[in-house]
Scaffold this motif. Structure first.
Motif, PDB file in Angstrom:
ATOM      1  N   ARG A 156      28.468 -39.455  32.820  1.00 20.89           N
ATOM      2  CA  ARG A 156      28.198 -40.699  33.542  1.00 20.89           C
ATOM      3  C   ARG A 156      26.794 -41.219  33.222  1.00 20.89           C
ATOM      4  O   ARG A 156      26.590 -42.430  33.039  1.00 20.89           O
ATOM      5  N   ALA A 157      25.835 -40.309  33.160  1.00 16.38           N
ATOM      6  CA  ALA A 157      24.494 -40.728  32.766  1.00 16.38           C
ATOM      7  C   ALA A 157      24.496 -41.248  31.332  1.00 16.38           C
ATOM      8  O   ALA A 157      23.806 -42.229  31.008  1.00 16.38           O
ATOM      9  N   GLN A 158      25.274 -40.602  30.471  1.00 17.00           N
ATOM     10  CA  GLN A 158      25.377 -41.062  29.090  1.00 17.00           C
ATOM     11  C   GLN A 158      25.974 -42.468  29.014  1.00 17.00           C
ATOM     12  O   GLN A 158      25.520 -43.313  28.218  1.00 17.00           O
ATOM     13  N   ILE A 159      26.975 -42.744  29.846  1.00 10.86           N
ATOM     14  CA  ILE A 159      27.593 -44.073  29.835  1.00 10.86           C
ATOM     15  C   ILE A 159      26.596 -45.140  30.262  1.00 10.86           C
ATOM     16  O   ILE A 159      26.507 -46.224  29.657  1.00 10.86           O
ATOM     17  N   ARG A 160      25.836 -44.842  31.328  1.00  9.06           N
ATOM     18  CA  ARG A 160      24.848 -45.832  31.781  1.00  9.06           C
ATOM     19  C   ARG A 160      23.825 -46.129  30.683  1.00  9.06           C
ATOM     20  O   ARG A 160      23.483 -47.291  30.431  1.00  9.06           O
ATOM     21  N   ALA A 161      23.363 -45.065  30.020  1.00 10.99           N
ATOM     22  CA  ALA A 161      22.397 -45.271  28.948  1.00 10.99           C
ATOM     23  C   ALA A 161      23.019 -45.996  27.759  1.00 10.99           C
ATOM     24  O   ALA A 161      22.387 -46.872  27.142  1.00 10.99           O
ATOM     25  N   SER A 162      24.271 -45.672  27.431  1.00  9.76           N
ATOM     26  CA  SER A 162      24.937 -46.314  26.301  1.00  9.76           C
ATOM     27  C   SER A 162      25.185 -47.796  26.566  1.00  9.76           C
ATOM     28  O   SER A 162      25.103 -48.628  25.646  1.00  9.76           O
ATOM     29  N   GLU A 163      25.479 -48.143  27.800  1.00  6.20           N
ATOM     30  CA  GLU A 163      25.674 -49.555  28.136  1.00  6.20           C
ATOM     31  C   GLU A 163      24.375 -50.346  27.952  1.00  6.20           C
ATOM     32  O   GLU A 163      24.375 -51.473  27.412  1.00  6.20           O
ATOM     33  N   ILE A 164      23.270 -49.739  28.397  1.00  6.67           N
ATOM     34  CA  ILE A 164      21.973 -50.418  28.233  1.00  6.67           C
ATOM     35  C   ILE A 164      21.625 -50.537  26.750  1.00  6.67           C
ATOM     36  O   ILE A 164      21.163 -51.594  26.277  1.00  6.67           O
ATOM     37  N   ALA A 165      21.890 -49.448  25.999  1.00 10.62           N
ATOM     38  CA  ALA A 165      21.582 -49.461  24.568  1.00 10.62           C
ATOM     39  C   ALA A 165      22.424 -50.497  23.839  1.00 10.62           C
ATOM     40  O   ALA A 165      21.920 -51.223  22.965  1.00 10.62           O
TER      41      ALA A 165
ATOM     42  N   ALA B  52      26.760 -48.427  18.293  1.00  4.77           N
ATOM     43  CA  ALA B  52      26.508 -48.442  19.740  1.00  4.77           C
ATOM     44  C   ALA B  52      27.808 -48.596  20.522  1.00  4.77           C
ATOM     45  O   ALA B  52      28.013 -47.947  21.563  1.00  4.77           O
ATOM     46  N   GLU B  53      28.695 -49.447  20.028  1.00  6.90           N
ATOM     47  CA  GLU B  53      29.984 -49.611  20.693  1.00  6.90           C
ATOM     48  C   GLU B  53      30.815 -48.333  20.618  1.00  6.90           C
ATOM     49  O   GLU B  53      31.467 -47.935  21.600  1.00  6.90           O
ATOM     50  N   GLN B  54      30.796 -47.672  19.478  1.00  6.33           N
ATOM     51  CA  GLN B  54      31.561 -46.435  19.324  1.00  6.33           C
ATOM     52  C   GLN B  54      31.018 -45.333  20.227  1.00  6.33           C
ATOM     53  O   GLN B  54      31.775 -44.559  20.813  1.00  6.33           O
ATOM     54  N   GLU B  55      29.693 -45.277  20.338  1.00  5.96           N
ATOM     55  CA  GLU B  55      29.102 -44.266  21.203  1.00  5.96           C
ATOM     56  C   GLU B  55      29.488 -44.496  22.654  1.00  5.96           C
ATOM     57  O   GLU B  55      29.783 -43.546  23.393  1.00  5.96           O
ATOM     58  N   LEU B  56      29.519 -45.758  23.079  1.00  7.09           N
ATOM     59  CA  LEU B  56      29.920 -46.059  24.446  1.00  7.09           C
ATOM     60  C   LEU B  56      31.398 -45.718  24.664  1.00  7.09           C
ATOM     61  O   LEU B  56      31.769 -45.152  25.695  1.00  7.09           O
TER      62      LEU B  56
END
Length: 487
Positions: free
Chosen positions: A386-395, A416-420
């Motif tokens: 969940r923390a990763q998702i929040r950071a990936s959305e900002i990135a 960035a899209e693939q990581e999210l």
């Protein structure tokens, strides 16, 4: 640019147990459910488990096997009861006999007489065992222990079937969500490819950027196809285990942990796991079997009563009747040594089963510890993802803005899209793992039963058939009619 999102928190499904944890699991697993109208009521996990409990053929087979083992008890108790038999014979006899007699003149002559007769006899015998070397008592104890062991095996089967149902239920929701995420990603990449082609035509980017967008779109379509295949497989498993095709499933909640620590889980499992309980009763039955075999070396006593009638056995018109009561005592001295070998064999089998008990305890404890640690790790994974998702959305938002002004390339945006996307798929899988791990822990400690889960279903009465046949002296009927107990 359109992006998938994580929906808001949902309330626990109706009918969920009070022991279940809060609604933190529903967000990702319930994504597919949000597409349905609010008025439509979905199928809950408890309803699916209740249907499994009532209709699963594997569970029905285990119940039938228990009824088979229940019949061992009246077979053992038959050693106390008398045996009654009636035998008869009927036939025809034809013969002659020669008799010497003396005439009035003192002469001796032979007289031959033909004899034709109907022969018949009937005999009734009642034999009452008085002492069988203790085999009846030992056999009864052994049969009772076999019944208890089979009841434990039935619980083990029930737990495994319910765990399979939980896994099948959760997998359908999981792959539904993965299909949705991959479909949404493919749609986003298709729009991005269209925009990339437009920019390429006006000369803002190179052909490399277009090829990168095309590659990601092809990969997204492949992932979507794979997820759709997994979804169909999970639907097939769902129907096999639960007995009906999945319709609209409600996101389940994990069970509250069945133990506070891994040590507590190991201790409870070593005592309460059905495999351990079954092994204990198997070992007790093996010890009783030693006494059964020793009984063959001890004296046997019985009382036998007979009543007989015999007609025309030698001559026409001759009838013989009689009654007798005979007490018989048999003391075995030596029968070739086979009985001693059987006793030794039974003792070694009991020793083997004592080791099985220890093995089952260790296995159950290890499974409980593993399930507990898996549950803790999956919960931690959920928080991290969940923390990763929040950071990936900002990135992703930052990369997209930078790409507009030319400081980022198309590949940066795609990455960035693939990581999210990967993070969101990981969250779905982690949440599914939390549900299955919580049920696996309950299974390891022997708490994944219909009674413990309080399923809305009539519980199978494991004692009904046993009570119906235990003291029955005769009868060929089927006494397995459903006799549920509603708790």
């Amino acid at each position: 640019m359109t992006r998938s999102h994580v929906p808001c928190r949902q309330k626990p499904a109706a009918g969920a147990r009070g022991r279940r944890t809060g609604g933190w699991l529903a967000p990702a697993l319930g994504l597919a459910v949000l597409a349905a109208p609010v008025v439509a009521r979905g199928q809950t996990l408890q309803e699916a488990l209740a249907q499994t409990y009532a209709n699963n053929p594997t569970l029905a087979t285990a119940r039938a096997q228990l009824r088979v083992v229940d019949e061992n008890v009246p077979q053992a108790l038959a050693g106390w009861r008398p045996t009654v038999s009636v035998s008869g014979s009927v036939g025809y006899g034809d013969g002659s006999y020669r008799q010497r007699s003396q005439t009035a003149f003192g002469q001796r002559i032979g007289v031959t007489t033909d004899v034709e007769r109907t022969i018949g006899s009937v005999q009734a015998t009642v034999t009452q065992p008085l002492y069988r070397g203790g085999r009846t008592v030992a056999a009864t104890r052994r049969a009772e222990n076999q019944v208890m062991a089979q009841r434990a095996r039935l619980l083990a089967t029930e737990q495994q079937v319910l765990q399979d149902a939980v896994t099948g239920y959760v997998n359908v929701i999981r792959f539904q969500e993965e299909v949705r995420l991959n479909l949404n990603n493919a749609q986003v990449l298709q729009r991005q490819l269209d925009a990339t082609n437009e920019r390429f035509r006006v000369g803002e980017i190179t052909r490399t950027d277009v090829a990168q967008a095309e590659s990601r779109l092809a990969g997204a379509r492949a992932s979507r196809a794979d997820a759709e295949g997994q979804l169909q497989n999970s639907r097939a498993v769902f129907q096999r285990v639960i007995g009906a095709a999945p319709t609209r499933l409600t996101a389940p909640q994990p069970l509250s942990p069945a133990a506070r620590t891994n040590q507590d889980a190991a201790q409870v499992a070593a005592l309460n796991n059905p495999a351990v309980v079954a092994a204990l009763f198997d070992e007790a039955a093996a010890r009783d079997f030693v006494d059964v075999q020793i009984g063959a070396l001890l004296p046997q006593a019985s009382l036998q009563g007979q009543a007989l009638r015999s007609d025309n056995q030698t001559l026409p018109g001759v009838r013989t009747t009689g009654e007798q009561i005979v007490a018989t005592v048999t003391v075995p001295i030596y029968q070739g040594g086979a009985e001693y070998a059987v006793v030794r064999q039974a003792r070694q089998d009991a020793a083997r089963l004592r080791q099985v008990v220890d093995d089952q305890r260790r296995t159950a404890s290890a499974q409980a510890v593993q399930a507990w640690e898996t549950l803790q790790s999956t919960r931690a994974t959920v928080d991290s993802v969940r923390a990763q998702i929040r950071a990936s959305e900002i990135a992703l938002d930052g990369v997209q803005r930078e790409a507009v002004v030319g400081s980022r390339t198309t590949l940066d945006v795609l990455n960035a899209e693939q990581e999210l996307l990967n993070a969101r798929v990981s969250l779905v899988r982690a949440l599914a793992n939390v549900v299955t791990a919580s049920h696996s822990l309950a299974q390891a400690v022997g708490r994944l039963t219909a009674r413990d889960l309080r399923l809305p279903v009539a519980l199978y009465d494991t004692e009904a058939y046993y009570k119906a046949v235990r003291d029955r002296w005769a009868g060929l009927g089927d006494y397995s009619a459903p006799q549920p107990v509603q708790q």
